[in-house]
Write an enzyme that holds these catalytic residues in place. Sequence first.
Site, PDB file in Angstrom:
ATOM      1  N   PRO A  83       0.791  -1.259   0.232  1.00 45.26           N
ATOM      2  CA  PRO A  83       0.225  -0.073   0.202  1.00 45.26           C
ATOM      3  C   PRO A  83       0.750   1.198   0.030  1.00 45.26           C
ATOM      4  CG  PRO A  83       0.022  -1.198   1.758  1.00 45.26           C
ATOM      5  CD  PRO A  83       0.799  -1.953   1.375  1.00 45.26           C
ATOM      6  N   GLY A  89       7.377   1.978   1.701  1.00 41.95           N
ATOM      7  CA  GLY A  89       9.000   1.827   0.076  1.00 41.95           C
ATOM      8  C   GLY A  89       8.102   2.021  -1.076  1.00 41.95           C
ATOM      9  N   SER A  91       6.269   4.519  -2.767  1.00 45.28           N
ATOM     10  CA  SER A  91       7.056   5.440  -4.383  1.00 45.28           C
ATOM     11  C   SER A  91       8.755   4.534  -4.548  1.00 45.28           C
ATOM     12  CB  SER A  91       7.259   6.634  -3.449  1.00 45.28           C
ATOM     13  OG  SER A  91       7.705   7.524  -4.541  1.00 45.28           O
ATOM     14  N   ALA A  92       9.742   4.521  -3.784  1.00 44.60           N
ATOM     15  CA  ALA A  92      11.219   4.669  -3.717  1.00 44.60           C
ATOM     16  C   ALA A  92      11.030   2.783  -5.215  1.00 44.60           C
ATOM     17  CB  ALA A  92      11.921   3.719  -2.432  1.00 44.60           C
ATOM     18  N   ASP A 134      15.392   4.996   1.528  1.00 45.65           N
ATOM     19  CA  ASP A 134      13.545   3.702   0.566  1.00 45.65           C
ATOM     20  C   ASP A 134      14.690   3.638  -0.465  1.00 45.65           C
ATOM     21  OD1 ASP A 134      12.514   4.471   2.880  1.00 45.65           O
ATOM     22  OD2 ASP A 134      11.039   5.081   1.493  1.00 45.65           O
TER      23      ASP A 134
END
Length: 263
Positions: A83, A89, A91-92, A134
């Site tokens: 999620p 993390g 996005s990374a 991240d």
Amino acid sequence: MARANGKVILLGEHAVVYGVPAIAAGIERGVEAHAERAALATLVVGERSASVGDGSDLAGAFEALLGALSASPVAVRATLEIPPGSGLGASAALGVAIARSVLSALGEAAELPRVLAAAAAWEGVYHGNPSGVDAAAAADDGCILFQKGEGSERIALGCDLALAVGIAGPPSSTKLMVEGVARLHERRPAIVDKALEGVRALVNNAKLCLEAGDVPGLGSLMNYNQMLLSGLFVSTEGIERCCALAREAGALGAKLTGAGGGG
């Protein structure tokens, strides 16, 4: 096709932004991305889609990533297994997986420095000035010690670690949470600096615990880290309740992971 894993931060979130080391570990779930050459640069993430230049944050992040790679147009589809906005993390992992898939589609080697630079450009659109922890964890499936500006090193674990990850509340914005700590640092620098030094000591001792296989010791350090994070006002009632339930169920240590505020 390329993958990147999600992550948990065992100790050191927020402090890592200020140059304090942090310990992070990759988890099995993450992101899978597929890329192919195309006439127009497009990106599909789940049900969201974007084309470079359409003005959306997703398009802006994708354009920044492609620019960092000096890549020709590609069409990318990415699938999230974790999620977003929940400290794992996402996005990374997207940045790393997309960068790897783009380089693969263009027949270029996915060298780690290029992948991390592209992921940093991607993350910069969403988080402003990310520490890089991240992305480093997303690109490494082990347990790492990370320090901003100095990169990461793999920690040799003295034993296997069993982690349980719980969702304690709705997603939150990493950028807003980091900005909140920055404002607190401006108003009460002595208090925040003392907390940061406390986190540094916890991280240094946690590394020794990990290498020695001292899991009870690691759990205690995680609990202390959670107390310091609460003092920085990044925890929530839901997170505190989740930590309490985990400890009551036998967890040796429990804390938030990531920026806090939910997730």
